[in-house]
Design a protein around this motif. Structure first.
Motif, PDB file in Angstrom:
ATOM      1  N   THR A   1     -11.884   5.311   2.964  1.00 35.10           N
ATOM      2  CA  THR A   1     -10.793   4.339   3.057  1.00 35.10           C
ATOM      3  C   THR A   1      -9.599   4.970   3.758  1.00 35.10           C
ATOM      4  OG1 THR A   1      -9.860   4.951   0.903  1.00 35.10           O
ATOM      5  CG2 THR A   1     -11.479   3.165   0.919  1.00 35.10           C
TER       6      THR A   1
ATOM      7  N   GLN B   1      -5.188   4.216   4.151  1.00 33.89           N
ATOM      8  CA  GLN B   1      -4.075   3.449   3.602  1.00 33.89           C
ATOM      9  C   GLN B   1      -3.174   2.987   4.734  1.00 33.89           C
ATOM     10  OE1 GLN B   1      -0.884   5.072   0.943  1.00 33.89           O
ATOM     11  NE2 GLN B   1      -1.966   3.790  -0.547  1.00 33.89           N
TER      12      GLN B   1
ATOM     13  N   ASP C   1      -5.000   0.031   0.424  1.00 38.43           N
ATOM     14  CA  ASP C   1      -6.166   0.775   0.888  1.00 38.43           C
ATOM     15  C   ASP C   1      -7.116  -0.183   1.603  1.00 38.43           C
ATOM     16  OD1 ASP C   1      -6.165   3.659  -0.136  1.00 38.43           O
ATOM     17  OD2 ASP C   1      -5.521   2.523  -1.890  1.00 38.43           O
TER      18      ASP C   1
ATOM     19  N   VAL D   1      -8.095  -3.415  -2.531  1.00 39.39           N
ATOM     20  CA  VAL D   1      -8.561  -2.869  -1.260  1.00 39.39           C
ATOM     21  C   VAL D   1      -9.083  -4.000  -0.383  1.00 39.39           C
ATOM     22  CG1 VAL D   1     -10.873  -2.336  -2.153  1.00 39.39           C
ATOM     23  CG2 VAL D   1      -9.998  -1.057  -0.223  1.00 39.39           C
TER      24      VAL D   1
END
Length: 156
Positions: free
Chosen positions: A69, A71, A76, A123
């Motif tokens: 992932t 940010q 995220d 996310v």
């Protein structure tokens, strides 16, 4: 006209109206058809989401073997790629073209409907981040299950 081009024209029109300048005319849905740029943009986004759900994407793995992932904007994002070529373009953009990238093949629908709700933090998914056809699927209702959506049960 693609989604990105339509979105750019819609943003330019809104900026013109906000600045008090001469507004840019809205983009018609079809030649001779009624002008509904917001509806056209929603439809294009829906088609893009449906196509993502139907495809298998590559998701790089981090050093622990989990989904990689990044940010951005306080959120995220699972980075997903439509193929090895798109992943290679991303690696090159990061200056990491020589590195071997381990990845998993995951169905787009599974990412949105099963993986994201299992995480304990919000996310979204960023598709083909370094490509011309990039897209983002934020954790919002209609994209992910309500229980994982920032504007769904999570927000309550």
């Amino acid at each position: 006209m693609g989604f990105d081009e339509e979105w750019a024209e819609l943003r330019a029109a809104a900026a013109g109206r906000a600045a008090g300048g001469t507004p840019v005319p809205p983009v018609p849905v079809a030649a001779g058809g009624p002008a509904d740029p917001l509806g056209a943009a929603r439809e294009a986004a829906g088609v893009r989401l449906d196509l993502f759900r139907e495809r298998v994407v590559l998701v790089p793995l981090d050093e622990r073997g989990g989904l990689w992932t990044a940010q951005l904007g306080g959120l995220d994002w699972i980075c997903a790629f439509s193929g090895e070529e798109a992943l290679a373009r991303f690696a090159e953009a990061r200056g990491e073209a020589g590195r071997e990238w381990a990845f998993r093949r995951v169905a787009g629908a599974r990412l949105l409907d099963e993986v994201i709700p299992e995480l304990d933090f919000p996310v979204g998914v960023a598709l083909d981040a370094a490509g011309p056809d990039r897209a983002v699927f934020p954790p919002l209702r209609g994209i992910v299950p309500d229980a994982a959506a920032l504007d769904g049960e999570v927000a309550a």
